[in-house]
Design an enzyme around this catalytic site. Structure first.
Site, short mmCIF file in Angstrom:
data_model
loop_
_atom_site.label_atom_id
_atom_site.label_comp_id
_atom_site.label_asym_id
_atom_site.label_seq_id
_atom_site.Cartn_x
_atom_site.Cartn_y
_atom_site.Cartn_z
N LYS A 130 -11.01 -1.85 -2.44
CA LYS A 130 -10.59 -2.11 -1.14
C LYS A 130 -12.13 -1.81 -0.79
O LYS A 130 -12.70 -0.89 -0.33
CB LYS A 130 -9.73 -1.77 -0.08
CG LYS A 130 -8.38 -2.01 -1.18
CD LYS A 130 -7.23 -0.67 -0.09
CE LYS A 130 -5.69 -1.24 -1.18
NZ LYS A 130 -4.70 -0.44 -0.41
N GLU A 183 -0.22 -3.56 4.56
CA GLU A 183 -0.99 -2.37 4.74
C GLU A 183 -1.37 -1.68 6.54
O GLU A 183 -1.26 -2.15 6.96
CB GLU A 183 -2.67 -2.96 4.51
CG GLU A 183 -3.04 -2.94 3.12
CD GLU A 183 -3.14 -1.89 2.54
OE1 GLU A 183 -3.67 -0.66 3.37
OE2 GLU A 183 -4.25 -2.02 1.28
N ASP A 184 -2.04 -0.79 5.88
CA ASP A 184 -2.04 0.35 7.12
C ASP A 184 -3.62 0.56 7.89
O ASP A 184 -4.07 1.11 8.39
CB ASP A 184 -1.51 1.23 7.68
CG ASP A 184 -1.85 2.73 6.25
OD1 ASP A 184 -2.40 2.14 5.20
OD2 ASP A 184 -1.96 4.06 6.83
N ASN A 211 -4.03 9.73 -6.70
CA ASN A 211 -2.99 9.92 -6.72
C ASN A 211 -1.20 9.31 -7.20
O ASN A 211 -0.28 10.36 -6.72
CB ASN A 211 -3.05 10.86 -6.52
CG ASN A 211 -4.26 12.44 -6.41
OD1 ASN A 211 -3.85 12.81 -6.72
ND2 ASN A 211 -4.81 11.78 -5.46
N ARG A 220 -11.55 7.28 -3.14
CA ARG A 220 -12.63 8.68 -3.48
C ARG A 220 -13.76 8.61 -2.66
O ARG A 220 -14.96 9.09 -1.90
CB ARG A 220 -11.72 9.36 -4.45
CG ARG A 220 -11.33 10.96 -4.31
CD ARG A 220 -11.27 11.76 -5.49
NE ARG A 220 -9.92 11.35 -5.81
CZ ARG A 220 -9.08 11.51 -6.82
NH1 ARG A 220 -9.34 12.46 -7.72
NH2 ARG A 220 -8.26 10.99 -6.77
N SER A 244 -2.05 0.27 -3.92
CA SER A 244 -2.94 1.42 -3.78
C SER A 244 -3.88 1.88 -3.97
O SER A 244 -4.52 2.20 -5.06
CB SER A 244 -2.47 2.82 -3.41
OG SER A 244 -2.39 4.18 -3.56
N ALA A 245 -5.03 2.53 -3.24
CA ALA A 245 -6.43 2.68 -3.76
C ALA A 245 -6.81 3.68 -4.25
O ALA A 245 -7.17 4.38 -4.96
CB ALA A 245 -7.51 2.65 -2.22
N LYS A 295 -9.30 5.01 5.84
CA LYS A 295 -8.35 4.58 5.40
C LYS A 295 -8.62 3.60 4.51
O LYS A 295 -9.03 2.72 4.93
CB LYS A 295 -7.24 4.01 7.28
CG LYS A 295 -6.35 4.89 7.40
CD LYS A 295 -5.27 4.18 8.39
CE LYS A 295 -4.74 5.59 9.23
NZ LYS A 295 -4.05 4.72 10.74
N THR A 308 1.21 10.67 4.03
CA THR A 308 0.33 11.44 3.64
C THR A 308 -1.24 10.31 4.07
O THR A 308 -1.91 11.42 4.03
CB THR A 308 0.54 10.95 2.20
OG1 THR A 308 0.87 8.99 1.83
CG2 THR A 308 0.86 11.77 1.16
N ASP A 312 1.48 -1.11 -0.29
CA ASP A 312 0.14 0.04 -0.12
C ASP A 312 1.06 1.34 -0.32
O ASP A 312 2.07 1.30 0.25
CB ASP A 312 -1.00 0.11 0.89
CG ASP A 312 -1.96 1.46 1.71
OD1 ASP A 312 -2.00 1.41 0.06
OD2 ASP A 312 -2.28 1.53 2.57
N LEU A 313 0.44 2.63 -0.62
CA LEU A 313 0.90 3.91 -0.20
C LEU A 313 1.27 4.61 0.96
O LEU A 313 2.21 3.98 2.09
CB LEU A 313 0.71 4.33 -1.61
CG LEU A 313 1.37 5.62 -1.81
CD1 LEU A 313 2.83 5.46 -1.72
CD2 LEU A 313 1.44 6.64 -2.65
N ASP A 314 -0.03 4.99 1.26
CA ASP A 314 -0.68 6.03 1.84
C ASP A 314 -0.53 5.09 2.91
O ASP A 314 -0.87 4.87 3.94
CB ASP A 314 -1.86 6.65 1.47
CG ASP A 314 -1.74 7.15 0.30
OD1 ASP A 314 -1.28 7.91 -0.11
OD2 ASP A 314 -3.09 7.09 -0.30
#
Ligand code: BG6
Ligand code: MG
Length: 218
Positions: A150, A174-175, A123, A50, A119-120, A46, A18, A10-12
């Site tokens: 997700k 994942e967070d 961006n 969007r 990542s969802a 999380k 972020t 995952d990214l954020d």
């Protein structure tokens, strides 16, 4: 023989610092709509895409919040939040990576495993460039290209497919609660970044990315 062929990130909140920026942008939009988001609401948003996040916020504001707005009005609201978010990350540089993020990616590559992003966030591609980690990533699963966001497993399955790995030999990191559910429902091993009392379905949990070492899983 190593247990894994690929690590799906995952990214954020895992590589990029972020997650709180997304929440601050949602909070600003919500306040403008007269909806108060308490800090605990961040956990619910999380990993949620969007439009899904907007729906949760409108529902939090009251039962009519969603049904009285047209799809076009919702699109405009989501776009407004995205404007706040993209303005806030515009100046991100490699210094804004979460501690350990680059080292983790380098260690995974050095171990001979593939790396894919799940990542969802729409961006994600420009953010990876800004953070200087795009060259370390073999494939990016496109959230617009999968059927369900997700917590459905689709995005992680797509990430695995892109790097040619079978789900059983993928480690997902994942967070978010939604993301951990995706990983588990995809039939993968899940590492949570955060609090084990929140990320209850994760197979392993480490408090921060800094504490993750791929060597512990090989
Ligand atoms: C996830 C974040 O990574 O991406 C969510 O955890 C965010 O908070 C989601 O809503 C979608 O991001 P974007 O950038 O496409 O609005
Ligand atoms: Mg996240």
């Amino acid at each position: 023989m190593p247990r894994f062929d690929a690590v799906l990130f995952d990214l954020d909140g895992v590589l990029a610092d972020t997650a709180h920026i997304h929440f601050a942008a949602w909070r600003r939009l919500a306040e403008e709509l007269g909806i108060h988001l308490e800090p605990a609401f961040e956990e619910k948003l999380k990993g949620v895409d969007r439009m899904g996040s907007l729906e949760l916020i409108l529902a939090h504001g009251g039962p009519e919040g969603s049904v009285t707005r047209t799809a076009e009005e919702k699109r405009v609201l989501a776009e407004r939040k995205n404007g706040y978010y993209t303005a806030a990350i515009a100046e991100q540089t490699p210094d804004d990576l979460l501690p350990g993020a680059r080292r983790v990616l380098e260690e995974v590559r050095a171990a001979g495993l593939k790396i894919a992003l799940a990542s969802a966030s729409r961006n994600a591609p420009p953010l990876l460039q800004q953070l200087g980690i795009a060259p370390l990533i073999d494939a990016i699963a496109d959230p617009a290209a999968v059927k369900a966001p997700k917590p459905a497993p689709d995005l992680f399955l797509e990430a695995a497919r892109l790097v040619g790995a079978v789900p059983e030999r993928c480690l997902g990191i994942e967070d978010s609660v939604a993301g951990i559910i995706s990983i588990k429902d995809a039939g993968m091993v899940a590492v949570g970044i955060g609090d084990p009392t929140v990320l209850t379905r994760a197979d392993y949990v480490v408090p921060t990315t800094e504490q993750f070492h791929i060597g512990d899983f090989l």
